[in-house]
Design a protein around this motif. Structure first.
Motif, PDB file in Angstrom:
ATOM      1  N   UNK A  28      26.217  42.570  37.609  1.00 24.58           N
ATOM      2  CA  UNK A  28      27.679  42.655  37.635  1.00 24.58           C
ATOM      3  C   UNK A  28      28.257  43.082  36.289  1.00 24.58           C
ATOM      4  N   UNK A  29      27.625  42.584  35.210  1.00 17.51           N
ATOM      5  CA  UNK A  29      28.119  42.981  33.887  1.00 17.51           C
ATOM      6  C   UNK A  29      27.840  44.449  33.604  1.00 17.51           C
ATOM      7  N   UNK A  30      26.845  45.018  34.302  1.00 20.68           N
ATOM      8  CA  UNK A  30      26.592  46.449  34.158  1.00 20.68           C
ATOM      9  C   UNK A  30      27.820  47.245  34.549  1.00 20.68           C
ATOM     10  N   UNK A  31      28.613  46.684  35.453  1.00 25.80           N
ATOM     11  CA  UNK A  31      29.831  47.355  35.904  1.00 25.80           C
ATOM     12  C   UNK A  31      31.036  46.820  35.148  1.00 25.80           C
ATOM     13  N   UNK A  32      30.912  46.690  33.824  1.00 27.26           N
ATOM     14  CA  UNK A  32      32.000  46.091  33.032  1.00 27.26           C
ATOM     15  C   UNK A  32      33.188  47.045  32.869  1.00 27.26           C
ATOM     16  N   UNK A  33      32.882  48.315  32.711  1.00 22.51           N
ATOM     17  CA  UNK A  33      33.960  49.295  32.483  1.00 22.51           C
ATOM     18  C   UNK A  33      34.937  49.352  33.645  1.00 22.51           C
TER      19      UNK A  33
ATOM     20  N   UNK B 281      33.986  48.965  37.578  1.00 24.30           N
ATOM     21  CA  UNK B 281      34.334  47.671  38.154  1.00 24.30           C
ATOM     22  C   UNK B 281      34.995  47.838  39.517  1.00 24.30           C
TER      23      UNK B 281
ATOM     24  N   UNK C 216      24.362  38.221  37.579  1.00 25.20           N
ATOM     25  CA  UNK C 216      25.257  38.361  36.418  1.00 25.20           C
ATOM     26  C   UNK C 216      24.908  39.605  35.607  1.00 25.20           C
TER      27      UNK C 216
ATOM     28  N   UNK D 282      21.052  47.662  36.525  1.00 24.21           N
ATOM     29  CA  UNK D 282      22.212  47.411  35.666  1.00 24.21           C
ATOM     30  C   UNK D 282      22.804  48.723  35.164  1.00 24.21           C
TER      31      UNK D 282
ATOM     32  N   UNK E 285      32.356  48.160  42.221  1.00 21.43           N
ATOM     33  CA  UNK E 285      31.230  47.269  42.012  1.00 21.43           C
ATOM     34  C   UNK E 285      30.488  46.890  43.283  1.00 21.43           C
TER      35      UNK E 285
END
Ligand code: ATP
Ligand code: MG
Lengths: 239, 301
Positions: free
Chosen positions: A100-105, A109, A97, A149, A112
């Motif tokens: 994955x949230x590191x690739x929020x933009x 994304x 998690x 991340x 990813x």
């Protein structure tokens, strides 16, 4: 053309000035390291570049574009990513998690799955810990997760604040090796590190911050031989 | 045996509603470090909107959630946009300004309700309001069962969003470490607006549910806000299971004391208040603190 141009920034905490008239350039593809004693303003400089703090004066250009005062998420979308001091993972979330949230933009994304494989290639240990909460990782694993991340955001310029802090010597070497790999993949790196001899060894250029001002700058190899740097920053590190 | 079954079933039914009521506060606190004192006013307003939809359009109160939930989500987003967002940022404890501001919002909502619906006591009387069914040998009211169903669905939906969607994970990320979330490209301002909307929608679900169980006036909601505080102090603001556990403990105490002691049910509010004070004095870390202590004690022995 420089990837990053910092022009005379002043940064304050309330009324206390932490950064005075700081200017420097970072060219694409290089590793630049920032040297300075405790409290010199290294973290403040990085936080300002990442948009967590706003300069009261001066401008910051990224890729030729004026990005002064932009919000952190705008800067991340442009490719300017900070891996902060003390890792700052989300302790109650799993390693996966966190990554994955590191690739929020939006930009990150889309890529990813591919980036995740690259990160696992660099830190195979993370793949074994995917379902574990980040708060239960060892210090070294946490640092790998933090770097991973940051990479998930697909940075063009990666800022790192003391990534080797508190790690055993073997892990320190591993972290520094990963920074070289990251640079070789085309990511420009700005590194703040207490471990000055290590930092100068992998950096192309360096500059010295003293009480919020840039007092010296030049090729890392030259600074490593400089009297003043040796006396102030390499004395205990090489002992 | 019969009595125990009754207490346990009633505990479960009440806890569902209590949890729904508390999650609205908890998500907002987690993301913005704001204690939404207007929560009570929003529950009250939702009760009146449900009442209006029922009397004007004969809309079933539970069905009216289809209108009430989006309406209050929007209201929450607007409240955030025009009121809450103007507060200075805080990362630590809630500021005095935020408490006063949201208390002010509550007063405005109360006066609005007085103006629109007067101070008379209102209630919603549906054909099934007084009906009951037998479940596991215990008689339970039909509205209580429906309220539990609505709560359970809302909590499942919330859990799904928080655990499985990018948006929900971003909400948890801001809750656990705001700076790290910003640095990962999360737009905290937009996320705050959505969270305030969601918290308000949860207040509305609770308000609509309560309107099918109790009579109400514009002052309605205060004692439920107190219960929500008690649950949150017990369960901690940041964990889903913590809030659920807090809701269960409070509901159990209320039902058990009513069944097995001479304390009259009119003293229910006093129970949550006493519990709140006791917890704050004796175990300020709440249930998670106790769980950590137990884990440490077991690890060391
Ligand atoms: N949150 C804060 N509030 C007020 N002053 C601060 C804050 N953070 C840093 N400072 C001050 O700003 C100056 C620069 O701090 P900064 O953290 O940038 O130093 P640093 O070079 O990163 O030091 P270190 O090597 O210890 O990490 C210091 O004088 C510090 O006391
Ligand atoms: Mg620092």
């Amino acid at each position: 053309m420089s990837l990053l141009e910092v022009r005379g920034i002043d940064v304050f905490y309330g009324n206390v000035q932490a950064i005075r008239e700081v200017s420097f350039d970072v060219a694409g593809g290089e590793i630049v390291t920032v040297i300075g004693a405790n409290g010199a303003g290294k973290s403040t400089t990085l936080k300002t570049l990442a948009g967590l703090m706003k300069p009261r004066k001066g401008t910051i250009l990224f890729g030729g574009k004026d990005v002064t005062g932009l919000a952190p998420f705008d800067l991340v979308e442009l490719g300017l990513v900070l891996i902060p001091e003390a890792r700052q993972l989300w302790p109650g979330m799993t390693v996966l998690e966190n990554l994955e949230l590191g690739a929020y933009g939006k930009r990150a994304r889309r890529e990813r799955a591919g980036t995740l494989e690259t990160v696992f290639g660099m830190f195979p240990r993370l793949r074994e810990r995917l379902r574990q909460n980040a708060g239960t990782l060892s210090g070294g694993e946490q640092q790998m997760c933090a770097i991973g991340r940051g990479l998930m955001a697909r940075p063009k310029l990666l800022l790192l604040d003391e990534p080797a802090l508190g790690l055993a010597p073997m892990l320190v070497r591993e972290v520094f090796k990963s920074l070289r790999t990251i640079r070789d993949q085309g990511v420009t790196v700005v590194l703040v590190e207490q471990n000055v001899s290590h930092a100068l060894a992998i950096a192309d250029r360096a500059f010295v911050l003293e009480t919020g001002r840039v007092t010296l700058s030049g090729p890392a190899r030259e600074l490593a031989r400089d009297r003043r740097v040796k006396d102030s920053y390499l004395g205990f590190a090489s002992a | 045996m019969q009595e125990l079954r009754e207490v346990l079933l009633n505990t479960l039914l009440a806890a569902g509603l209590y949890a729904t009521m508390s999650y609205g506060l908890a998500v907002i606190y987690g993301v913005m470090r704001i204690i939404n004192l207007a929560h009570a006013g929003l529950m009250m307003l939702a009760a009146y909107v449900t009442f209006a939809l029922y009397t004007r359009y004969e809309m079933d109160p539970f069905l009216s959630l289809v209108v009430v939930i989006p309406l209050f989500f929007l209201l929450g987003v607007l409240l955030h946009r025009f009121v809450v967002r103007r507060l200075p940022r805080t990362t630590g404890t809630p500021t005095m300004q935020s408490l006063l501001l949201l208390f002010g919002v509550w007063l405005v909502l109360q006066n609005l309700a007085y103006a629109l619906w007067t101070g008379d006591t209102q209630s919603i009387l549906t054909p099934y309001t007084l009906k009951s069914v037998t479940l596991l040998g215990v008689r339970v009211g039909v509205p209580n069962l429906l309220v539990f169903g609505v709560s359970a669905l809302s909590l499942l939906a919330l859990n799904f969003v928080l655990k499985r969607t990018y948006l929900g994970r971003a909400i948890r990320a801001v809750t656990q470490n705001r700076d790290a979330a910003l640095l990962s490209g999360i737009d905290a301002d937009r996320l705050s607006a959505i969270t305030f909307g969601a918290g308000t929608a949860f207040a509305a679900i609770a308000g609509t549910s309560l309107s099918t169980l109790y009579a109400f006036t514009p002052d309605f909601g205060r004692s439920f806000l107190l219960k929500a505080f008690c649950i949150i102090v017990l369960g901690g603001m940041e964990s889903f299971t913590g809030v659920a556990a807090g809701a269960l403990v409070l509901a159990f105490l209320e039902n058990a004391l009513a069944a097995w002691t001479p304390i009259p049910t009119s003293f229910q509010d006093a129970i949550s208040f006493t519990l709140l004070v006791l917890v704050l004095v004796a175990v300020p870390q709440g249930l998670p603190g106790i769980a950590r202590k137990v884990a440490r004690w077991r690890a060391s022995s």
